[in-house]
Design a protein around this motif. Structure first.
Motif, PDB file in Angstrom:
ATOM      1  N   ASP A  81      72.337 102.622 124.215  1.00 17.75           N
ATOM      2  CA  ASP A  81      72.880 101.311 123.851  1.00 17.75           C
ATOM      3  C   ASP A  81      74.389 101.359 123.671  1.00 17.75           C
ATOM      4  O   ASP A  81      75.082 100.350 123.857  1.00 17.75           O
ATOM      5  CB  ASP A  81      72.200 100.798 122.584  1.00 17.75           C
ATOM      6  N   SER A  82      74.928 102.513 123.310  1.00 19.12           N
ATOM      7  CA  SER A  82      76.387 102.644 123.197  1.00 19.12           C
ATOM      8  C   SER A  82      77.039 102.631 124.577  1.00 19.12           C
ATOM      9  O   SER A  82      78.116 102.037 124.771  1.00 19.12           O
ATOM     10  CB  SER A  82      76.748 103.935 122.452  1.00 19.12           C
ATOM     11  N   ILE A  83      76.397 103.274 125.549  1.00 14.13           N
ATOM     12  CA  ILE A  83      76.905 103.224 126.926  1.00 14.13           C
ATOM     13  C   ILE A  83      76.879 101.784 127.441  1.00 14.13           C
ATOM     14  O   ILE A  83      77.844 101.315 128.060  1.00 14.13           O
ATOM     15  CB  ILE A  83      76.066 104.150 127.837  1.00 14.13           C
ATOM     16  N   TYR A  84      75.796 101.079 127.149  1.00 12.38           N
ATOM     17  CA  TYR A  84      75.688  99.667 127.547  1.00 12.38           C
ATOM     18  C   TYR A  84      76.776  98.839 126.858  1.00 12.38           C
ATOM     19  O   TYR A  84      77.420  97.981 127.481  1.00 12.38           O
ATOM     20  CB  TYR A  84      74.304  99.145 127.182  1.00 12.38           C
ATOM     21  N   ALA A  85      77.002  99.112 125.564  1.00 11.66           N
ATOM     22  CA  ALA A  85      78.027  98.373 124.824  1.00 11.66           C
ATOM     23  C   ALA A  85      79.414  98.609 125.407  1.00 11.66           C
ATOM     24  O   ALA A  85      80.235  97.688 125.509  1.00 11.66           O
ATOM     25  CB  ALA A  85      77.985  98.780 123.348  1.00 11.66           C
ATOM     26  N   GLN A  86      79.685  99.850 125.811  1.00 11.01           N
ATOM     27  CA  GLN A  86      80.989 100.133 126.417  1.00 11.01           C
ATOM     28  C   GLN A  86      81.132  99.437 127.766  1.00 11.01           C
ATOM     29  O   GLN A  86      82.194  98.899 128.091  1.00 11.01           O
ATOM     30  CB  GLN A  86      81.159 101.647 126.566  1.00 11.01           C
ATOM     31  N   ALA A  87      80.031  99.394 128.541  1.00  9.27           N
ATOM     32  CA  ALA A  87      80.063  98.707 129.835  1.00  9.27           C
ATOM     33  C   ALA A  87      80.323  97.209 129.660  1.00  9.27           C
ATOM     34  O   ALA A  87      80.933  96.571 130.522  1.00  9.27           O
ATOM     35  CB  ALA A  87      78.743  98.925 130.577  1.00  9.27           C
ATOM     36  N   GLN A  88      79.886  96.670 128.537  1.00  5.61           N
ATOM     37  CA  GLN A  88      80.095  95.247 128.259  1.00  5.61           C
ATOM     38  C   GLN A  88      81.424  94.976 127.546  1.00  5.61           C
ATOM     39  O   GLN A  88      81.767  93.817 127.296  1.00  5.61           O
ATOM     40  CB  GLN A  88      78.943  94.718 127.385  1.00  5.61           C
ATOM     41  N   TRP A 122      82.237  96.001 124.443  1.00  8.98           N
ATOM     42  CA  TRP A 122      82.073  95.814 123.001  1.00  8.98           C
ATOM     43  C   TRP A 122      82.587  97.000 122.207  1.00  8.98           C
ATOM     44  O   TRP A 122      82.917  96.854 121.035  1.00  8.98           O
ATOM     45  CB  TRP A 122      80.600  95.554 122.662  1.00  8.98           C
ATOM     46  N   ILE A 123      82.608  98.176 122.816  1.00  6.22           N
ATOM     47  CA  ILE A 123      83.277  99.338 122.228  1.00  6.22           C
ATOM     48  C   ILE A 123      84.142  99.952 123.324  1.00  6.22           C
ATOM     49  O   ILE A 123      83.936  99.691 124.513  1.00  6.22           O
ATOM     50  CB  ILE A 123      82.289 100.389 121.674  1.00  6.22           C
ATOM     51  N   THR A 124      85.107 100.757 122.924  1.00  2.35           N
ATOM     52  CA  THR A 124      86.019 101.353 123.896  1.00  2.35           C
ATOM     53  C   THR A 124      85.430 102.636 124.464  1.00  2.35           C
ATOM     54  O   THR A 124      84.481 103.218 123.906  1.00  2.35           O
ATOM     55  CB  THR A 124      87.364 101.682 123.236  1.00  2.35           C
ATOM     56  N   ALA A 125      86.016 103.098 125.550  1.00  6.56           N
ATOM     57  CA  ALA A 125      85.593 104.371 126.132  1.00  6.56           C
ATOM     58  C   ALA A 125      85.822 105.514 125.146  1.00  6.56           C
ATOM     59  O   ALA A 125      85.023 106.454 125.069  1.00  6.56           O
ATOM     60  CB  ALA A 125      86.357 104.628 127.436  1.00  6.56           C
TER      61      ALA A 125
END
Length: 391
Positions: free
Chosen positions: A294-301, A303-306
């Protein structure tokens, strides 16, 4: 035809202590006796004790210590029978007839609503014994004694219990706050490495969506957890438990009547991953994997930075977690990913529209009602590429 409506509103106050101690069943430790008498009833308190089989194996004197504790406080405490060993792990949660047997034994021992059920074990035992206790006479007084990191910092301090049924994780259960939670840190010292680490995933989960400072502390201490640093783990357990208790107390929906499940960040895939693997993958391992996905998905969207994703990945990896499992790649005959069924099951568990919690930067969160499966599929490919065990 005359119609009359009476609007009934009830407010029920719940409170229970969560105590952190050492050597709970040492006759000189007053915590258990004081806890059972915390309502000031001034009588002899009757209790049944259930002990997780793996805990009993790792602590062979535990039954005798429990009996000696009750004997040393005979004026105030009474055992309703020999402490009973029960299966641990998902075995007890997958065996509803066994839970029914627990209910029968509670009734046969004439346990009433002023009696105590003391459940000693990991989260699965607390869930199953707690569910049985919640059903007898509409609720006996449950005292949880969590013995794993995962139970002490998460499962054991909440207000839920449940068992698996018809292939569904926690498909039946009840909201039933415990009478008390007594965390004895000494039990952690006897845990296998896998169980020692499992609760660390829940700490990362709650820190990512609620507390940037706690997240930074976890990153700083990540290397200590695989080394079984006792002081570092005690700090993690207390802070994580405190955050779970704060959320339940302040979010306005302790019994989850709404759609949101903020403390289940990363869990839609974690629960499914456990089921796909037939519980070969433990809950903590599945949560670590689910949080990363879900963190990878959030970064793709966006919502969080790389950089934040890199910190999450690095922190989980240094904490000792395997982050990729081939079960994530499982497919139905028509090619659909089996793990995506977890989204539908997650939605059905609460009803209404899908509601999944995601981070918006480290330390804050928001709710998402639709998942872009194409982006999630890409996230799985990215996870497989970057999170597989290093040679």
């Amino acid at each position: 035809m005359h119609t009359k409506t009476i609007h009934q509103r009830l407010t029920v106050r719940w409170e229970f202590p969560v105590v952190f101690t050492h050597r709970l069943f040492d006759a000189g430790n007053p915590v258990l006796g004081e806890t059972l008498n915390r309502l000031g009833e001034g009588r002899q308190h009757r209790a049944m004790v259930f002990i997780d089989e793996s805990v009993s194996t790792a602590n062979p004197r535990l039954i005798e210590e429990a009996k000696q504790y009750f004997a040393a406080h005979a004026g105030a405490l009474e055992l309703a029978g020999e402490p009973e060993i029960v299966p641990g792990g998902e075995a007890i949660k997958n065996d509803f007839p066994y839970v029914e047997g627990l209910i029968r034994r509670l009734l046969e021992r004439r346990m009433d609503r002023h009696s105590y059920i003391i459940a000693i074990g990991g989260g699965a035992v607390l869930d199953a014994v707690g569910f049985a206790a919640a059903l007898v006479h509409r609720g006996l007084r449950l005292v949880r004694v969590p013995t794993t990191v995962l139970a002490q910092n998460d499962a054991g301090v909440g207000v839920k219990n449940g068992v698996n049924f018809l292939g569904g994780k926690n498909a039946i259960g009840a909201f039933a706050p415990p009478f008390a939670v007594l965390n004895d840190f000494e039990f952690l010292l006897t845990l296998p490495v896998r169980d020692w680490l499992n609760g660390v995933a829940e700490a990362f989960k709650v820190a990512i969506i609620r507390d940037r400072t706690f997240f930074a502390d976890l990153l700083a201490s990540a290397h200590l957890y695989p080394q079984r640093d006792f002081a570092a783990m005690q700090t993690l357990v207390m802070r994580c438990a405190e955050m779970h208790l704060e959320h339940i107390r302040t979010n306005g929906d302790p019994f989850e009547y709404g759609r949101a499940r903020p403390l289940d960040f990363g869990h839609w895939s974690a629960h499914k991953l456990e089921l796909i693997s037939e519980f070969r993958i433990s809950h903590g391992e599945a949560v670590a994997s689910g949080v990363l996905l879900d963190s990878i998905y959030a970064q793709a969207q966006g919502w969080i930075t790389a950089a934040e994703l890199g910190q999450i990945t690095d922190g989980l990896r240094r904490s000792g977690f395997q982050l990729w499992f081939d079960e994530i790649d499982a497919r139905h005959p028509d090619g659909r990913r089996v793990i995506f069924d977890g989204l539908r099951e997650f939605q059905e568990h609460l009803g209404g529209e899908l509601c999944v919690t995601y981070p918006k930067g480290i330390g804050s969160r928001f709710e998402v009602h639709e998942i872009d499966l194409a982006i999630m599929d890409q996230s799985i490919h990215e996870m497989k590429r970057t999170a597989q065990p290093r040679a």
